[in-house]
Design an enzyme around this catalytic site. Structure first.
Site, PDB file in Angstrom:
ATOM      1  N   CYS A   1      -8.567  -3.537   0.091  1.00  0.00           N
ATOM      2  CA  CYS A   1      -9.377  -4.756   0.097  1.00  0.00           C
ATOM      3  C   CYS A   1     -10.432  -4.603   1.184  1.00  0.00           C
ATOM      4  CB  CYS A   1      -8.489  -5.961   0.387  1.00  0.00           C
ATOM      5  SG  CYS A   1      -9.419  -7.468   0.726  1.00  0.00           S
TER       6      CYS A   1
ATOM      7  N   CYS B   1      -5.506 -11.792   1.462  1.00  0.00           N
ATOM      8  CA  CYS B   1      -6.562 -12.692   1.948  1.00  0.00           C
ATOM      9  C   CYS B   1      -7.227 -13.507   0.855  1.00  0.00           C
ATOM     10  CB  CYS B   1      -7.614 -11.898   2.717  1.00  0.00           C
ATOM     11  SG  CYS B   1      -8.697 -10.882   1.679  1.00  0.00           S
TER      12      CYS B   1
ATOM     13  N   CYS C   1      -5.457   2.091 -10.077  1.00  0.00           N
ATOM     14  CA  CYS C   1      -4.013   1.939 -10.251  1.00  0.00           C
ATOM     15  C   CYS C   1      -3.510   1.103  -9.068  1.00  0.00           C
ATOM     16  CB  CYS C   1      -3.378   3.323 -10.276  1.00  0.00           C
ATOM     17  SG  CYS C   1      -1.611   3.302 -10.603  1.00  0.00           S
TER      18      CYS C   1
ATOM     19  N   CYS D   1      -9.668  -7.571   4.194  1.00  0.00           N
ATOM     20  CA  CYS D   1      -8.527  -7.542   5.117  1.00  0.00           C
ATOM     21  C   CYS D   1      -7.962  -6.136   5.297  1.00  0.00           C
ATOM     22  CB  CYS D   1      -7.428  -8.503   4.656  1.00  0.00           C
ATOM     23  SG  CYS D   1      -6.502  -7.950   3.220  1.00  0.00           S
TER      24      CYS D   1
ATOM     25  N   CYS E   1      -6.773 -10.410  -3.850  1.00  0.00           N
ATOM     26  CA  CYS E   1      -5.951  -9.756  -2.829  1.00  0.00           C
ATOM     27  C   CYS E   1      -4.837 -10.696  -2.377  1.00  0.00           C
ATOM     28  CB  CYS E   1      -6.834  -9.373  -1.643  1.00  0.00           C
ATOM     29  SG  CYS E   1      -5.905  -8.714  -0.241  1.00  0.00           S
TER      30      CYS E   1
HETATM   31 FE    FE Z   1      -7.633  -8.773   1.370  1.00  0.00          FE
END
Ligand code: FE
Length: 176
Positions: free
Chosen positions: A142, A96, A165, A145, A93
């Protein structure tokens, strides 16, 4: 290189004060390179979430990262740097650093967005119904976060039949 000033900490009681503040926070005082992996911490079997004010996200992210991650935007197809990317490693991510996808499950979907048939762990991604733009889609975020990653569709390849995607701007690639 992308940097995010973060440290994941559990707020602890301090001399009997703030006893109700036990939720995780980012302390924007320590620089952590978020194009490296930041493994998940768990509490009661769940990934410990991180929270940042909207103002702090704006400070930490580029304008495009903020648009996609925090405003559920979408980059233009074929505009990102990862849709045609084939190195071995982990996609984390961009908000984070949580590992989200492995190069082992990446495939060429022809869409112009990085596409995967499975997240790297069962709990790193949160699904959410998205009916914006007149479509009925499953948004993926995610799990730590809450950063918007993209959508998941049921027209992917075996063995899952799923197509995650994902916006390239939501990911940082960490070679392994
Ligand atoms: Fe994240």
């Amino acid at each position: 290189m992308k940097y995010l000033a973060i440290i994941l900490a559990i707020a602890t009681c301090n001399s009997g004060q703030n006893t109700s503040k036990l939720e995780p926070v980012y302390a924007p005082s320590v620089s952590v390179q978020t194009d490296s992996l930041v493994p998940a911490e768990y509490a009661n079997g769940h990934i410990v979430p991180v929270k940042l004010s909207d103002e702090d996200w704006k400070k930490q992210l580029t304008e495009m990262e903020y648009y996609v991650l925090r405003q559920e935007g979408t980059e233009r197809a074929f505009s990102g740097d990862l849709w045609d990317h084939h190195a071995h490693g982990v996609y984390a991510c961009a908000g984070c650093g949580l590992p989200l996808f492995s190069s082992d499950t990446k495939f060429d979907s022809g869409t112009g967005w990085p596409s995967f048939w499975k997240p790297i762990t069962e709990d790193c991604i949160a699904d959410k119904s998205d009916t914006s733009h007149g479509m009925d889609r499953e948004e993926v975020e995610c799990a730590r976060c809450g950063g918007h990653q993209g959508h998941v569709f049921s027209d992917g390849p075996p063995p899952t039949g799923l197509r995650y995607c994902i916006n390239a701007v939501s990911l940082n690639f960490v070679p392994q």
